[in-house]
Design a protein around this motif. Structure first.
Motif, mmCIF file in Angstrom:
data_model
loop_
_atom_site.group_PDB
_atom_site.id
_atom_site.type_symbol
_atom_site.label_atom_id
_atom_site.label_comp_id
_atom_site.label_asym_id
_atom_site.label_seq_id
_atom_site.Cartn_x
_atom_site.Cartn_y
_atom_site.Cartn_z
ATOM 1 N N SER A 180 0.834 -1.202 0.000
ATOM 2 C CA SER A 180 0.000 0.000 0.000
ATOM 3 C C SER A 180 0.867 1.249 0.000
ATOM 4 O O SER A 180 0.612 2.208 -0.746
ATOM 5 N N TYR A 181 1.918 1.233 0.819
ATOM 6 C CA TYR A 181 2.846 2.361 0.878
ATOM 7 C C TYR A 181 3.477 2.626 -0.482
ATOM 8 O O TYR A 181 3.567 3.778 -0.938
ATOM 9 N N ALA A 182 3.916 1.573 -1.155
ATOM 10 C CA ALA A 182 4.557 1.728 -2.464
ATOM 11 C C ALA A 182 3.590 2.297 -3.486
ATOM 12 O O ALA A 182 3.975 3.116 -4.332
ATOM 13 N N MET A 183 2.328 1.888 -3.407
ATOM 14 C CA MET A 183 1.332 2.391 -4.351
ATOM 15 C C MET A 183 0.940 3.833 -4.054
ATOM 16 O O MET A 183 0.849 4.661 -4.968
ATOM 17 N N VAL A 184 0.705 4.137 -2.791
ATOM 18 C CA VAL A 184 0.365 5.520 -2.433
ATOM 19 C C VAL A 184 1.492 6.457 -2.848
ATOM 20 O O VAL A 184 1.257 7.532 -3.416
ATOM 21 N N VAL A 187 1.475 6.996 -6.582
ATOM 22 C CA VAL A 187 0.381 7.892 -6.964
ATOM 23 C C VAL A 187 0.733 9.334 -6.612
ATOM 24 O O VAL A 187 0.546 10.258 -7.420
ATOM 25 N N ARG A 188 1.267 9.545 -5.407
ATOM 26 C CA ARG A 188 1.615 10.897 -4.954
ATOM 27 C C ARG A 188 2.702 11.534 -5.826
ATOM 28 O O ARG A 188 2.700 12.742 -6.038
ATOM 29 N N THR A 189 3.637 10.730 -6.331
ATOM 30 C CA THR A 189 4.713 11.257 -7.162
ATOM 31 C C THR A 189 4.337 11.330 -8.637
ATOM 32 O O THR A 189 5.114 11.831 -9.456
ATOM 33 N N GLY A 190 3.152 10.830 -8.988
ATOM 34 C CA GLY A 190 2.696 10.888 -10.364
ATOM 35 C C GLY A 190 3.215 9.768 -11.245
ATOM 36 O O GLY A 190 2.969 9.773 -12.456
ATOM 37 N N LEU A 191 3.896 8.793 -10.684
ATOM 38 C CA LEU A 191 4.443 7.692 -11.473
ATOM 39 C C LEU A 191 3.400 6.624 -11.786
ATOM 40 O O LEU A 191 3.521 5.911 -12.780
ATOM 41 N N LEU A 192 2.402 6.498 -10.952
ATOM 42 C CA LEU A 192 1.387 5.472 -11.125
ATOM 43 C C LEU A 192 0.030 6.110 -11.410
ATOM 44 O O LEU A 192 -0.287 7.187 -10.887
ATOM 45 N N GLY A 237 5.003 -5.152 11.796
ATOM 46 C CA GLY A 237 3.662 -4.781 11.361
ATOM 47 C C GLY A 237 3.298 -3.342 11.667
ATOM 48 O O GLY A 237 2.573 -2.693 10.902
ATOM 49 N N GLN A 238 3.786 -2.832 12.806
ATOM 50 C CA GLN A 238 3.468 -1.442 13.179
ATOM 51 C C GLN A 238 4.081 -0.457 12.184
ATOM 52 O O GLN A 238 3.475 0.553 11.833
ATOM 53 N N ALA A 239 5.314 -0.746 11.727
ATOM 54 C CA ALA A 239 6.034 0.198 10.864
ATOM 55 C C ALA A 239 5.308 0.465 9.543
ATOM 56 O O ALA A 239 5.093 1.630 9.192
ATOM 57 N N PRO A 240 4.917 -0.558 8.777
ATOM 58 C CA PRO A 240 4.271 -0.263 7.499
ATOM 59 C C PRO A 240 2.969 0.514 7.637
ATOM 60 O O PRO A 240 2.615 1.300 6.753
ATOM 61 N N LEU A 241 2.243 0.298 8.739
ATOM 62 C CA LEU A 241 1.032 1.091 8.945
ATOM 63 C C LEU A 241 1.388 2.567 9.067
ATOM 64 O O LEU A 241 0.735 3.434 8.467
ATOM 65 N N LEU A 242 2.440 2.885 9.820
ATOM 66 C CA LEU A 242 2.868 4.274 9.980
ATOM 67 C C LEU A 242 3.385 4.842 8.664
ATOM 68 O O LEU A 242 3.102 5.995 8.324
ATOM 69 N N TRP A 243 4.145 4.051 7.907
ATOM 70 C CA TRP A 243 4.639 4.528 6.605
ATOM 71 C C TRP A 243 3.480 4.902 5.687
ATOM 72 O O TRP A 243 3.498 5.949 5.038
ATOM 73 N N THR A 244 2.476 4.023 5.633
ATOM 74 C CA THR A 244 1.352 4.270 4.736
ATOM 75 C C THR A 244 0.540 5.468 5.184
ATOM 76 O O THR A 244 0.121 6.296 4.371
ATOM 77 N N ALA A 245 0.337 5.590 6.496
ATOM 78 C CA ALA A 245 -0.370 6.769 7.015
ATOM 79 C C ALA A 245 0.360 8.039 6.592
ATOM 80 O O ALA A 245 -0.250 9.004 6.126
ATOM 81 N N ALA A 246 1.691 8.033 6.732
ATOM 82 C CA ALA A 246 2.480 9.208 6.345
ATOM 83 C C ALA A 246 2.372 9.476 4.857
ATOM 84 O O ALA A 246 2.242 10.633 4.433
ATOM 85 N N ALA A 247 2.426 8.435 4.032
ATOM 86 C CA ALA A 247 2.354 8.616 2.583
ATOM 87 C C ALA A 247 1.011 9.185 2.167
ATOM 88 O O ALA A 247 0.933 10.047 1.265
ATOM 89 N N VAL A 248 -0.060 8.735 2.792
ATOM 90 C CA VAL A 248 -1.389 9.271 2.487
ATOM 91 C C VAL A 248 -1.461 10.744 2.875
ATOM 92 O O VAL A 248 -1.955 11.585 2.110
ATOM 93 N N ILE A 249 -0.958 11.085 4.055
ATOM 94 C CA ILE A 249 -0.988 12.481 4.520
ATOM 95 C C ILE A 249 -0.104 13.354 3.639
ATOM 96 O O ILE A 249 -0.442 14.507 3.326
ATOM 97 N N ARG A 250 1.034 12.810 3.218
ATOM 98 C CA ARG A 250 1.981 13.563 2.403
ATOM 99 C C ARG A 250 1.340 14.080 1.119
ATOM 100 O O ARG A 250 1.584 15.160 0.644
#
Length: 383
Positions: free
Chosen positions: A304-308, A311-316, A370-383
């Motif tokens: 999810s982090y990689a996809m978000v 999307v945020r960088t415009g590559l996907l 497991g905790q780390a990827p949730l935080l990464w994805t939350a940050a990527a969505v907010i970013r």
């Protein structure tokens, strides 16, 4: 699937608590009691990163899980306290959430957690230049430097980044190279953080050359990655490490770089493949291409982090990948329990040429993996 696997795998499913065997559609997740009783708002489907059902908003859940991290003791490595990679990954994710939500109190407490490592807990620092899992520690003080401008962090972080390349081989690869998929987060993140902190291109070049070599060695025609050249399984979290590492790389690598085309191709090929393997529940499996394998939270978070990020960088493509990332986030959050612990996280895993070894890995709750990827994805969505 072997008879032994069927028998033992079925027994492991039967022994799971009902709450873990079937993820809930909605979670209470730190919501006030009145809000829990109210009719849920937001939608499950769609491509928006702004409209979420009650309990799923990354801007609420991210800081809550980051604060939960602060109450979690340091890990131990070989029976002694050592700040090793799962904790570093979670700490970095919490710092990203603090920065992006402009939460000064959260940042302050995350900084305070590190301060004893300069004094009374200095013996807990991992040894530099010995192993990818230890060297990546440098990414943490480098992030703290970028957020605080305290040069103690810069000096400490660069010590790890530079020690990793103290003895490169003839191809310019670190002597820590082992061609395990995990390395494409461990090596990539410390070198990219050094580049971000200093602006020195050598750090970006190191990471890019290393990643191209790993792509050539491990990526298969279906876009996924073997665990290592001699272990031909598409392990979920291992592929997650690679996906997240490529996403981070693509945030920094200019199109003019000599390795850009190779890495972009590997990234796009993998992400397109992942779309085909995502379950209807939004999750990916412990072994990505085995439908009988169990839904695994850490790889789902990393994909999810990689996809978000893409999307945020415009590559996907937004419509296609934002929808998949959103389903993954909602699926993963369904595996967060009332204590803000992520469940169904694969335990630490070596490489082994045996199907049962992967399918029967223990499922952990509250593990930093497991905790780390949730935080990464939350940050990527907010970013």
């Amino acid at each position: 699937m072997s008879q032994l696997t069927r028998r033992r795998f079925g027994q492991s499913l039967m022994s799971l608590p009902a709450a873990l065997a079937a993820a809930p559609m909605f979670s209470s997740l730190d919501a006030p009691a009145a809000a829990q009783e109210a009719k849920p708002t937001g939608h499950i489907g769609g491509t928006s990163f702004d409209d979420w059902p009650q309990g799923y908003d990354p801007k609420v859940l991210g800081p809550a899980v980051a604060r939960h991290f602060l109450a979690t003791p340091h890990m131990k490595f070989q029976n002694k306290p050592t700040i090793i990679y799962p904790e570093v990954c979670t700490w970095w994710g919490a710092l990203e959430v603090a920065k992006l939500t402009q939460d000064e109190d959260l940042l302050k407490t995350l900084v305070e957690r590190f301060e004893p490592l300069f004094s009374t807990e200095a013996s807990w620092l991992p040894e530099a230049g010995k192993h990818v899992d230890l060297s990546m520690f440098g990414s943490l003080p480098l992030e703290l430097y970028m957020q605080t401008k305290d040069k103690r962090y810069l000096e400490l972080g660069l010590k790890y980044a530079d020690a990793q390349w103290a003895k490169p081989d003839a191809k310019g690869l670190t002597d820590e190279t082992r061609f395990w998929i995990d390395d494409m987060w461990m090596i990539t993140i410390v070198q990219l953080q050094a580049y971000r902190a200093t602006g020195e291109k050598k750090y970006l070049d190191r990471a890019a050359v290393e990643m191209s070599a790993y792509l050539d060695k491990l990526q298969q025609p279906n876009g996924l990655f073997f665990h290592s050249p001699d272990v031909h399984f598409f392990w979920g979290r291992g592929n997650g490490w690679f996906a997240a590492g490529m996403a981070e790389m693509m945030r920094e690598l200019p199109k003019s770089h000599s390795e850009y085309s190779r890495i972009e191709k590997g990234y796009r090929t993998m992400l397109a493949s992942l779309l085909r393997y995502q379950g209807k529940d939004g999750m990916w499996r412990q072994l990505i291409d085995h439908e009988e394998s169990w839904p695994e939270s850490s790889c789902t978070g990393m994909f999810s982090y990689a996809m978000v990020t893409g999307v945020r960088t415009g590559l996907l493509d937004h419509a296609q990948y934002a929808a998949a990332a959103r389903r993954a986030w909602i699926g993963m959050v369904g595996y967060v329990d009332q204590n803000l612990d992520v469940t169904n996280t694969c335990e630490g895993t070596n490489k082994f040429n045996d199907l049962d070894y992967y399918l029967l890995r223990k499922r952990k709750t509250g593990d930093f993996h497991g905790q780390a990827p949730l935080l990464w994805t939350a940050a990527a969505v907010i970013r």
